[in-house]
Design an enzyme around this catalytic site. Structure first.
Site, PDB file in Angstrom:
ATOM      1  N   SER A  45       4.486  28.549 -23.469  1.00 48.01           N
ATOM      2  CA  SER A  45       4.651  28.603 -24.918  1.00 48.01           C
ATOM      3  C   SER A  45       3.308  28.278 -25.554  1.00 48.01           C
ATOM      4  O   SER A  45       2.414  27.736 -24.895  1.00 48.01           O
ATOM      5  CB  SER A  45       5.741  27.639 -25.393  1.00 48.01           C
ATOM      6  OG  SER A  45       5.517  26.325 -24.902  1.00 48.01           O
ATOM      7  N   GLU A  94       1.160  27.005 -29.280  1.00 47.42           N
ATOM      8  CA  GLU A  94       1.211  26.392 -30.607  1.00 47.42           C
ATOM      9  C   GLU A  94       0.112  26.942 -31.504  1.00 47.42           C
ATOM     10  O   GLU A  94      -1.035  27.076 -31.082  1.00 47.42           O
ATOM     11  CB  GLU A  94       1.049  24.878 -30.489  1.00 47.42           C
ATOM     12  CG  GLU A  94       1.010  24.168 -31.850  1.00 47.42           C
ATOM     13  CD  GLU A  94       0.804  22.673 -31.711  1.00 47.42           C
ATOM     14  OE1 GLU A  94       1.715  22.023 -31.159  1.00 47.42           O
ATOM     15  OE2 GLU A  94      -0.252  22.172 -32.123  1.00 47.42           O
ATOM     16  N   ASP A 151       2.209  11.940 -38.974  1.00 47.95           N
ATOM     17  CA  ASP A 151       1.207  10.912 -39.242  1.00 47.95           C
ATOM     18  C   ASP A 151       1.229  10.521 -40.711  1.00 47.95           C
ATOM     19  O   ASP A 151       1.426  11.374 -41.581  1.00 47.95           O
ATOM     20  CB  ASP A 151      -0.190  11.415 -38.872  1.00 47.95           C
ATOM     21  CG  ASP A 151      -0.295  11.719 -37.385  1.00 47.95           C
ATOM     22  OD1 ASP A 151       0.266  10.945 -36.590  1.00 47.95           O
ATOM     23  OD2 ASP A 151      -0.919  12.731 -37.031  1.00 47.95           O
ATOM     24  N   PHE A 154     -10.761  15.041 -31.464  1.00 48.62           N
ATOM     25  CA  PHE A 154      -9.303  15.138 -31.356  1.00 48.62           C
ATOM     26  C   PHE A 154      -8.768  14.056 -30.432  1.00 48.62           C
ATOM     27  O   PHE A 154      -7.773  13.392 -30.728  1.00 48.62           O
ATOM     28  CB  PHE A 154      -8.895  16.507 -30.789  1.00 48.62           C
ATOM     29  CG  PHE A 154      -9.080  17.655 -31.736  1.00 48.62           C
ATOM     30  CD1 PHE A 154      -9.103  17.479 -33.105  1.00 48.62           C
ATOM     31  CD2 PHE A 154      -9.229  18.949 -31.240  1.00 48.62           C
ATOM     32  CE1 PHE A 154      -9.267  18.554 -33.968  1.00 48.62           C
ATOM     33  CE2 PHE A 154      -9.394  20.025 -32.096  1.00 48.62           C
ATOM     34  CZ  PHE A 154      -9.413  19.826 -33.463  1.00 48.62           C
ATOM     35  N   HIS A 163       2.775  24.299 -22.196  1.00 50.93           N
ATOM     36  CA  HIS A 163       2.703  24.531 -23.637  1.00 50.93           C
ATOM     37  C   HIS A 163       1.236  24.411 -24.055  1.00 50.93           C
ATOM     38  O   HIS A 163       0.638  23.343 -23.930  1.00 50.93           O
ATOM     39  CB  HIS A 163       3.551  23.509 -24.395  1.00 50.93           C
ATOM     40  CG  HIS A 163       3.555  23.698 -25.883  1.00 50.93           C
ATOM     41  ND1 HIS A 163       4.282  24.690 -26.511  1.00 50.93           N
ATOM     42  CD2 HIS A 163       2.902  23.028 -26.873  1.00 50.93           C
ATOM     43  CE1 HIS A 163       4.091  24.604 -27.820  1.00 50.93           C
ATOM     44  NE2 HIS A 163       3.256  23.618 -28.057  1.00 50.93           N
TER      45      HIS A 163
END
Length: 278
Positions: free
Chosen positions: A10, A12, A103, A210, A260
């Site tokens: 998958s 994102e 967040d 990140f 993913h």
């Protein structure tokens, strides 16, 4: 590439904020759709800051005929807002969601009526029954705000028992962290699939930023090699593809139910990794 693992792959995406970005994403979507993913997911900004763009992106991505799961965050949202959004998603024919706490943006006064992801999962189930397949987040190396690994694991189990169907992990670069987390979760009664999240390595500066923010550990040997490449983007991409491909193969060989990919709206890094898998 092997497709023997039950949940496949998958991808994102994040909602583009320019017309150029939106046009580019269509090409990325089409390239990745050729790999027959189980679903695409689309992120949701903190406090709903990209809620409108999330739905627009979901609509655009679904045109490829692939199941698309919008992220849904409870931080900064009231139940009435979430209820309206769930109704809208059902009317749009959407039947998959990624349910997150979200967040807390700097300066935001309130966090909303629902404080944690398990409460959001419970709310979705109360409002919609089994209509949605619900994915939640998992943190093999512990959530950066968790007081301890044990407490974070307890929170994860709570989310799963609230009605989640599967979990997608934060990205990581140490396979042992994933296997340890899964083993501990299974011992606590979690039987649903826990899919490893994969971050291709293409830019060291962005990756370091990140990772520091989300608590994903970059092993020292990887950091040092990336630092040594400096601004050589081609060398970074080649090294990153090799490292992440080996990670993915080990995860699949060890029983991971799927992969993913956090695409950052790029197709090529993901495709290179997938081409390397047996």
């Amino acid at each position: 590439m092997s497709t023997s693992y039950p949940l496949g792959i998958s991808f994102e995406f994040f909602p583009p904020n320019t017309e150029v970005g939106r046009e580019k994403l269509v090409g990325v979507r089409d390239a990745l759709a050729e790999r027959n993913p189980r679903f695409f997911s689309v992120t949701y900004g903190a406090g709903g800051s990209t809620q409108g763009r999330t739905l627009d992106t979901v609509r655009a991505v679904r045109e490829a005929g692939i199941t698309t799961a919008p992220h849904l965050s409870c931080i900064g949202s009231e139940k009435a807002q979430l209820r309206d959004l769930l109704v809208q998603y059902r009317e749009e024919g959407i039947d998959s969601l990624v349910a997150l706490r979200g967040d807390l943006p700097s300066g935001m006064g309130g966090i909303g009526e629902l404080r944690y992801a398990n409460e959001l999962v419970e709310f979705i189930r109360e409002e919609t029954g089994d209509h949605f397949e619900i994915a939640v987040a998992a943190y093999p190396e512990s959530h950066p705000q968790a007081p301890s690994f044990e407490r974070d694991l307890e929170n994860f189990v709570r989310k799963m028992k609230a009605g989640a169907d599967l979990a997608i992990t934060q990205y990581f670069f140490t396979a042992e962290a994933y296997f340890h987390f899964v083993e501990r979760a299974r011992a606590l009664g979690v039987e649903a699939p826990i899919v490893p999240g994969i971050m291709p390595i293409t830019n060291y500066t962005k990756l370091a930023r990140f990772s520091d923010a989300c608590g994903a550990e970059i092993p020292r040997w990887i950091r040092k090699q990336l630092e040594a490449y400096g601004d050589d983007s081609e060398a970074i991409a080649e090294f990153g593809t090799e490292v992440v491909s080996r990670l993915c193969q080990r995860l699949l060989d060890g029983g991971a139910p799927g992969l993913h990919f956090y695409t950052l709206n790029q197709a090529t890094p993901c495709l290179r990794i997938l081409d390397n898998l047996a």
